[in-house]
Design a protein around this motif. Structure first.
Motif, PDB file in Angstrom:
ATOM      1  N   UNK A   1     -24.310 -52.860 -51.819  1.00 15.68           N
ATOM      2  CA  UNK A   1     -25.393 -52.052 -52.430  1.00 15.68           C
ATOM      3  C   UNK A   1     -24.776 -51.121 -53.660  1.00 15.68           C
ATOM      4  N   UNK A   2     -25.583 -51.025 -54.402  1.00 12.97           N
ATOM      5  CA  UNK A   2     -24.967 -49.878 -55.567  1.00 12.97           C
ATOM      6  C   UNK A   2     -26.248 -48.876 -55.748  1.00 12.97           C
ATOM      7  N   UNK A   3     -25.362 -47.730 -55.934  1.00 10.43           N
ATOM      8  CA  UNK A   3     -26.418 -46.589 -56.498  1.00 10.43           C
ATOM      9  C   UNK A   3     -25.951 -45.773 -57.769  1.00 10.43           C
ATOM     10  N   UNK A   4     -26.928 -45.604 -58.471  1.00  8.25           N
ATOM     11  CA  UNK A   4     -26.426 -45.141 -60.003  1.00  8.25           C
ATOM     12  C   UNK A   4     -26.875 -43.537 -59.776  1.00  8.25           C
ATOM     13  N   UNK A   5     -25.651 -42.581 -60.170  1.00  6.38           N
ATOM     14  CA  UNK A   5     -25.794 -41.254 -60.454  1.00  6.38           C
ATOM     15  C   UNK A   5     -25.196 -41.030 -61.675  1.00  6.38           C
ATOM     16  N   UNK A   6     -25.959 -40.619 -62.466  1.00  2.00           N
ATOM     17  CA  UNK A   6     -25.332 -40.241 -63.827  1.00  2.00           C
ATOM     18  C   UNK A   6     -24.999 -41.437 -64.466  1.00  2.00           C
ATOM     19  N   UNK A   7     -23.688 -41.350 -65.018  1.00  2.00           N
ATOM     20  CA  UNK A   7     -22.935 -42.481 -65.824  1.00  2.00           C
ATOM     21  C   UNK A   7     -22.318 -43.296 -64.733  1.00  2.00           C
ATOM     22  N   UNK A   8     -22.239 -42.957 -63.514  1.00  2.00           N
ATOM     23  CA  UNK A   8     -21.021 -43.804 -62.441  1.00  2.00           C
ATOM     24  C   UNK A   8     -22.293 -44.445 -61.502  1.00  2.00           C
ATOM     25  N   UNK A   9     -21.759 -45.678 -61.311  1.00  2.00           N
ATOM     26  CA  UNK A   9     -22.261 -46.697 -60.372  1.00  2.00           C
ATOM     27  C   UNK A   9     -21.612 -46.625 -59.251  1.00  2.00           C
TER      28      UNK A   9
ATOM     29  N   UNK B   1     -28.481 -48.232 -38.761  1.00  2.00           N
ATOM     30  CA  UNK B   1     -28.534 -48.462 -40.083  1.00  2.00           C
ATOM     31  C   UNK B   1     -27.121 -49.133 -40.336  1.00  2.00           C
ATOM     32  N   UNK B   2     -27.199 -50.292 -40.945  1.00  2.00           N
ATOM     33  CA  UNK B   2     -26.148 -50.908 -41.327  1.00  2.00           C
ATOM     34  C   UNK B   2     -25.970 -51.674 -42.473  1.00  2.00           C
ATOM     35  N   UNK B   3     -27.234 -51.515 -43.404  1.00  2.00           N
ATOM     36  CA  UNK B   3     -27.009 -52.022 -44.437  1.00  2.00           C
ATOM     37  C   UNK B   3     -26.603 -50.744 -45.591  1.00  2.00           C
ATOM     38  N   UNK B   4     -25.752 -51.345 -46.580  1.00  2.00           N
ATOM     39  CA  UNK B   4     -25.161 -50.497 -47.711  1.00  2.00           C
ATOM     40  C   UNK B   4     -26.292 -49.677 -48.257  1.00  2.00           C
ATOM     41  N   UNK B   5     -27.298 -50.229 -48.644  1.00  2.00           N
ATOM     42  CA  UNK B   5     -28.374 -49.302 -49.339  1.00  2.00           C
ATOM     43  C   UNK B   5     -29.006 -48.505 -48.572  1.00  2.00           C
ATOM     44  N   UNK B   6     -28.918 -48.456 -47.301  1.00  2.00           N
ATOM     45  CA  UNK B   6     -29.467 -47.369 -46.465  1.00  2.00           C
ATOM     46  C   UNK B   6     -28.353 -46.382 -46.292  1.00  2.00           C
ATOM     47  N   UNK B   7     -27.087 -46.634 -46.182  1.00  2.00           N
ATOM     48  CA  UNK B   7     -26.004 -45.749 -46.205  1.00  2.00           C
ATOM     49  C   UNK B   7     -26.098 -44.993 -47.520  1.00  2.00           C
ATOM     50  N   UNK B   8     -26.205 -45.599 -48.484  1.00  2.00           N
ATOM     51  CA  UNK B   8     -26.025 -44.759 -49.800  1.00  2.00           C
ATOM     52  C   UNK B   8     -27.247 -44.104 -50.183  1.00  2.00           C
ATOM     53  N   UNK B   9     -28.313 -44.308 -49.620  1.00  2.00           N
ATOM     54  CA  UNK B   9     -29.614 -43.439 -49.680  1.00  2.00           C
ATOM     55  C   UNK B   9     -29.606 -42.161 -48.650  1.00  2.00           C
ATOM     56  N   UNK B  10     -28.654 -42.548 -47.675  1.00  2.00           N
ATOM     57  CA  UNK B  10     -28.420 -41.127 -46.772  1.00  2.00           C
ATOM     58  C   UNK B  10     -27.609 -40.332 -47.404  1.00  2.00           C
ATOM     59  N   UNK B  11     -26.268 -40.762 -48.076  1.00  2.00           N
ATOM     60  CA  UNK B  11     -25.404 -40.203 -48.789  1.00  2.00           C
ATOM     61  C   UNK B  11     -26.051 -39.628 -50.043  1.00  2.00           C
ATOM     62  N   UNK B  12     -27.116 -40.085 -50.821  1.00  2.00           N
ATOM     63  CA  UNK B  12     -27.907 -39.333 -51.573  1.00  2.00           C
ATOM     64  C   UNK B  12     -28.757 -38.603 -51.472  1.00  2.00           C
ATOM     65  N   UNK B  13     -29.240 -38.345 -50.135  1.00  2.00           N
ATOM     66  CA  UNK B  13     -30.344 -37.488 -49.828  1.00  2.00           C
ATOM     67  C   UNK B  13     -29.712 -36.244 -48.775  1.00  2.00           C
TER      68      UNK B  13
END
Length: 136
Positions: free
Chosen positions: A121-129, A42-54
């Protein structure tokens, strides 16, 4: 084989050599294919952010924990360290930051000057992006 049709020793040696060549060729080809598959990561930032979120840590993800610590203005060293380890398992050349009220705050900056491509890639958590930028 001889004239009577008996299987001779040199026939057996010849068959073993042919079988060994076929097996070695098959192992070589399979090894080449396996090398390509095993190097895919996995080397796309969206995939890494999804892993961090999951990835759950006591019912919440590391990104949710970090957002909470930022909200409460508490020490976030442990959570940043956990996120850093996770991102480092996928890439070593990145910037991890968050945006809050139109201001960007860089949390981790692990970059060098030699890169060709940039992926963000961006991931929105609450008020934070949260934003992860990977340099390739």
């Amino acid at each position: 084989m001889n004239r009577k049709g008996y299987f001779l020793v040199y026939d057996m040696i010849f068959a073993i050599v042919i079988l060994a060549v076929v097996v070695m060729f098959s192992v070589f080809i399979y090894g080449q294919m396996g090398g390509v598959e095993s190097n895919t990561k996995i080397n796309t930032p969206g995939d890494v952010l999804e892993i961090l979120d999951s990835r759950s840590n006591y019912d919440t993800s590391p990104l949710e924990n970090l957002a909470y610590k930022i909200d409460e203005n508490e020490d976030k060293t442990h959570h940043v360290s956990e996120i850093n380890k996770t991102i480092h398992s996928y890439t070593h050349n990145f910037i991890f930051s968050y945006e809050y009220r139109n201001m960007t705050h860089i949390i981790l900056n692990e970059t060098d000057n030699e890169y060709k491509n940039t992926y963000t890639s961006k991931k929105i958590i609450g008020e934070y992006t949260f934003q992860l930028t990977i340099f390739d």
